[in-house]
Every structure is written in structure tokens, then in C-alpha cells.
Scaffold this motif. Structure first.
Motif, mmCIF file in Angstrom:
data_model
loop_
_atom_site.group_PDB
_atom_site.id
_atom_site.type_symbol
_atom_site.label_atom_id
_atom_site.label_comp_id
_atom_site.label_asym_id
_atom_site.label_seq_id
_atom_site.Cartn_x
_atom_site.Cartn_y
_atom_site.Cartn_z
ATOM 1 N N TYR A 4 0.856 -1.192 0.000
ATOM 2 C CA TYR A 4 0.000 0.000 0.000
ATOM 3 C C TYR A 4 0.896 1.247 0.000
ATOM 4 N N THR A 60 1.906 2.789 3.201
ATOM 5 C CA THR A 60 2.842 1.969 3.984
ATOM 6 C C THR A 60 4.268 2.186 3.498
ATOM 7 N N ASP A 116 0.297 -8.216 6.240
ATOM 8 C CA ASP A 116 -0.859 -7.329 6.106
ATOM 9 C C ASP A 116 -1.893 -8.082 5.270
ATOM 10 N N GLY A 123 -10.131 1.863 10.938
ATOM 11 C CA GLY A 123 -9.755 1.016 12.066
ATOM 12 C C GLY A 123 -8.648 0.073 11.663
ATOM 13 N N LEU A 168 -10.352 1.262 -0.687
ATOM 14 C CA LEU A 168 -10.625 -0.019 -1.329
ATOM 15 C C LEU A 168 -11.486 -0.829 -0.370
HETATM 16 C C1 LIG Z 1 -5.657 1.094 3.686
HETATM 17 C C2 LIG Z 1 -4.532 0.182 3.910
HETATM 18 C C3 LIG Z 1 -3.624 0.383 4.957
HETATM 19 C C4 LIG Z 1 -3.738 1.558 5.899
HETATM 20 O O1 LIG Z 1 -4.926 1.487 6.612
HETATM 21 P P1 LIG Z 1 -5.705 2.799 7.173
HETATM 22 O O2 LIG Z 1 -6.875 2.204 7.852
HETATM 23 O O3 LIG Z 1 -6.037 3.645 5.990
HETATM 24 O O4 LIG Z 1 -4.746 3.473 8.094
HETATM 25 C C5 LIG Z 1 -2.608 -0.525 5.123
HETATM 26 N N1 LIG Z 1 -2.462 -1.581 4.298
HETATM 27 C C6 LIG Z 1 -3.299 -1.801 3.263
HETATM 28 C C7 LIG Z 1 -3.086 -2.982 2.400
HETATM 29 C C8 LIG Z 1 -4.362 -0.937 3.056
HETATM 30 O O5 LIG Z 1 -5.196 -1.163 2.023
#
Ligand SMILES: *Cc1c(COP(=O)(O)O)cnc(C)c1O
Length: 431
Positions: free
Chosen positions: A111, A114, A183, A218, A370
Motif C-alpha cells: 500500500y 505503507t 498485512d 480502524g 478499497l
Molecule cells: C488502507 C490500507 C492500509 C492503511 O490502513 P488505514 O486504515 O487507511 O490506516 C494498510 N495496508 C493496506 C493494504 C491498506 O489497504
């Protein structure tokens, strides 16, 4: 709740029971900051971590606790800590492992936020990240040194939907005595369960598919409970005496729950990245239908990706659910119920056509999100991956000629018709 129930049952029931005070069947929103102690002894036991209970909602809250147990159960972990966002979850996952001078080895395909968090912001803590292509186990092993404290990747990687061979990556982590953090935001535990492939910790942005309707941010950190934090002496926060709790050693005292207890008793206590009970409620509502939604997300993604791949205006489509994808062979192994609903496609008209396409869609929403019920589209190179260098953009799968879509739950025919009319406009202007 017995873990032998099926996924559809657990997504509705895990962690929840009728409210003991009122019998309320749906989990109440415990909108309270503090909880009355039974007496002074009870208060002291809670503060000493000798008894588990509720003190103050920065640390624990009954609504959030139900969500934590539900996510931990669905992922096959022993515990979970929820927090304010997916980015908060990533810091919460790294915090007990890291110290100034320590590094992580992270995938190049992450992401966009990240990549920025890992390449820029964590440097302020004296931490750093080394980015490698996680398709190459030798490259991961070569990037590890004595200061490495974790390996980090996404199961289905944003934005291209590339699938990581989690078992291979876990083998490299095991050999180095390091935790693997996955993740699992884009896959969700319905499509992929990283702990079964050897992941130590799973992080989520619950903002996405787990909530599923684009209402609240969250995050969650799930612990497999399988890592031996005391084996190497590298993870002092978990294995050595904690001065703020009279020298308590988290791993010795809490065993497999050490990481979860540390996340609450030190992480939330001192970093304060707490999820609020209203947010937890929305996510609990979403999770009840997770499997149903993911099945439809995947079916729609296969339809739209197949149509795009056969369209002469499209240069290529990255979706791992297509037989043409180099990652297609990993689907049965890593995410047997489907390759998710997130992918990119490249336009023959390049950057300019991509920008026109996102302006021309009518049903797709042009947003930086997304995992919504709605279909979403974004041109990563000019938005989410804008902070990256051109080389980083290409390595991340977000080159200038590429748009990312998150396929929602609408009629696939309507989504295809919308892309068709928008592609006409995007390409007509190019000619
Ligand atoms: C959106 C996302 C994040 C970050 O999450 P937030 O809730 O926006 O802080 C991290 N990893 C992935 C794969 C994401 O899609």
C-alpha cells in the motif's frame, strides 16, 4: 466460542454473547470512558495485570473486545488488539519489536501509505526498512542482518493484487529467527489465513473489507501466539523485565498471549491509538457478512478483469485470478477461495488516458479507498503512490500507465458498461 464452527458461523458469533446486564442480542455500543471498580483490591489487581478487566477505554472497551476476539478467531490467532487505523496497527505491530538502529525487511509491493510510513516516517524513531522483492527468498535472506527484527509483506499486495508465497517467506523468517508480519487487508481471513502459512502476526486495515462499507477507519494486530519471544534475546520488550509493571516479563507471565497483552498494557496505554466503540460497532456489523461479500467481490472481479483483458484498449491486467497471471498458480495454495477484488490494468494511452479515464467513469467512484461495497478507481501514480520515486512506483506495481480498481458488489454488467464508456472517452481524446 468453539473454533470448530465454520467461517460463516464464526463471523457472526465469535466473541459475542447476549449482554449479561440486559440480554441484548446485538453487541451493545459501550459508550463509556471508565468502569467502576468493585473495590480497592479489584482496582489494584487490574492495574497490576493480575486480573483481566476494564479500567479505561484507552486500553480496553467491551465493544472493541468483541471485535478483537472475532478477528482473532477468524484469523486463527490467540488474540488481537484493535486500534484507530491500519497505519496505527502497523506501528503497534512493530513497536514491541523495534528500537533505534533496528530495521525491518519489507516487500516492495505495499500500500502506498505503507511505503511512505516505512521509508520516511519510522526513521524519526530510529527504525528503518529495507525493501526487497519478496518473490525472491534469497533476496529476503540477503537483506537480513543482526539488527533486523521483522519481515513484512502483504498477502494480496496493493495495488496490483500480486500474491505472496507466504509459506516460502515464513521459511526465510524461521531460519533467521524473526517474526513474519503479514498485512491481510486485501485478502481478508475469508480468502487467506496467513497464520496457517507460518505468519507470526497479521495486521489489518479494518477500514477496508472487514467493515466493508466505507464508514470508519480502524486497524487490528492479530497474534498467532506461536513465536518464542525469549529464544534470541532480540525482543527485550516481551522477554525482559518491564519497569512500568514492577519488572513483569510479558512472555514469561502471559505465554502465547504476551504480544496481545503488551499491545494493550503498553502499546495502547502509551501510544494511545485506540479504536472507539462506535467504530468497532460498524466493523462488527460489516464482518457478519464478510464471506458473502467476498464471494461476490471475487466473482465480479473475475468478470471485469476477464473483460478488460480481452479489450484492445488495455495493455495488460494484473489480476491473479486470471490464468494469464504469473501469480495464478499461487491462488489454490495461498487464497483458495479467490484472488480478491483489487487489481490494476494498464491503458495503451498511458498517463494522460488514465487521468481521463478516472474523470470519465460514472458508476465507479474516484476515491483513495478499497474494499467498499461500491466499485472504486484510482490512478495510483498521481495519488496514493505520488510520494514515491518513478522507480518505486514501477516496483510497487503503480506505474504511470496503470489504474487500480477495487471491484464492488454492483451488477458486473453495469461495471463493465461503465468502464467501456469511460475507456471510449479516455482513448478518443488521446487519438
Ligand atoms: C488502507 C490500507 C492500509 C492503511 O490502513 P488505514 O486504515 O487507511 O490506516 C494498510 N495496508 C493496506 C493494504 C491498506 O489497504
Amino acid at each position: 466460542m468453539t473454533a470448530s464452527y465454520g467461517f460463516d458461523t464464526l463471523q457472526i458469533h465469535a466473541g459475542a454473547r447476549p449482554d449479561p446486564a440486559t440480554g441484548a442480542r446485538q453487541t451493545p455500543i459501550y459508550q463509556t470512558t471508565a468502569y467502576v471498580f468493585r473495590d480497592a483490591d479489584h482496582a489494584a489487581a487490574l492495574f497490576n495485570l493480575q486480573e483481566v478487566g476494564f479500567i479505561y477505554s484507552r486500553l480496553t472497551n467491551p465493544t472493541v473486545a468483541v471485535l478483537q476476539e472475532r478477528i482473532a478467531t477468524l484469523e486463527g490467532g490467540v488474540g488481537a488488539v484493535c486500534c484507530a487505523s491500519g497505519h496505527a496497527a502497523q506501528i503497534m505491530a512493530l513497536f514491541p519489536l523495534m528500537a533505534p538502529g533496528r530495521n525491518i525487511v519489507a516487500s516492495t509491493r505495499l500500500y502506498g501509505g505503507t511505503v511512505t510510513q516505512f521509508s520516511q516516517t519510522i526513521k524519526r524513531f530510529g527504525w528503518s526498512a529495507r525493501f526487497v522483492d519478496v518473490d525472491d527468498p534469497a533476496a529476503i535472506a540477503a537483506a537480513i542482518d543482526d539488527d533486523t527484527r521483522a519481515i513484512f509483506c502483504e498477502a494480496i499486495a496493493n495495488p496490483g493484487g500480486h500474491i505472496a508465497d507466504l509459506a516460502e517467506i515464513a521459511r526465510v523468517a524461521d531460519r533467521a529467527g524473526l517474526p513474519l508480519i503479514v498485512d491481510n487487508t486485501s485478502a481478508t481471513p475469508y480468502l487467506c489465513r496467513p497464520i496457517e502459512h507460518g505468519a507470526t502476526l497479521v495486521v489489518h486495515s479494518t477500514t477496508k473489507y472487514l467493515t466493508g462499507n466505507g464508514t470508519v477507519t480502524g486497524g487490528a494486530v492479530v497474534d498467532s501466539g506461536r513465536f518464542d519471544w525469549s529464544a534470541s534475546g532480540k525482543f527485550a520488550s516481551l522477554s525482559a523485565p518491564e519497569p512500568a509493571y514492577h519488572g513483569l516479563k510479558f512472555h514469561e507471565t502471559f505465554g502465547p498471549l504476551a504480544f496481545t497483552f503488551h499491545g494493550i498494557a503498553v502499546g495502547l496505554r502509551d501510544l494511545g491509538m485506540t479504536m472507539n466503540p462506535q467504530g468497532a460497532h460498524y466493523t462488527l456489523m460489516g464482518i457478519e457478512t464478510l464471506s458473502l461479500r467476498m464471494e461476490r467481490h471475487v466473482a465480479n472481479a473475475v468478470r471485469v478483469a476477464t473483460w478488460l483483458e480481452n479489450d484492445p484498449r488495455i495493455a495488460h491486467v494484473t489480476y491473479a485470478g486470471l490464468p494469464s497471471s504469473p501469480y495464478h498458480g499461487l491462488v489454490p495454495k495461498v487464497c483458495p477461495k479467490g484472488a480478491g477484488a483489487l487489481f490494476t490494468f494498464a491503458l495503451k494511452g498511458g498517463y494522460a488516458a488514465c487521468v481521463r479515464l478516472v474523470d470519465a467513469v460514472e458508476l465507479f467512484s474516484h476515491v483513495a479507498n478499497l474494499g467498499d461495497t461500491r466499485s472504486l478507481i484510482i490512478h495510483s501514480a498521481s495519488t496514493t503512490h505520488r510520494q514515491l520515486t518513478p522507480e518505486q512506483q514501477v516496483a510497487a506495481g503503480a506505474g504511470p500507465d496503470v489504474v487500480r480498481v477495487s471491484i464492488g458488489l454492483e451488477d458486473a454488467d453495469d461495471l463493465i458498461a461503465d468502464l467501456d464508456q469511460a475507456l471510449d472517452k479516455a482513448m478518443a481524446a488521446a487519438a
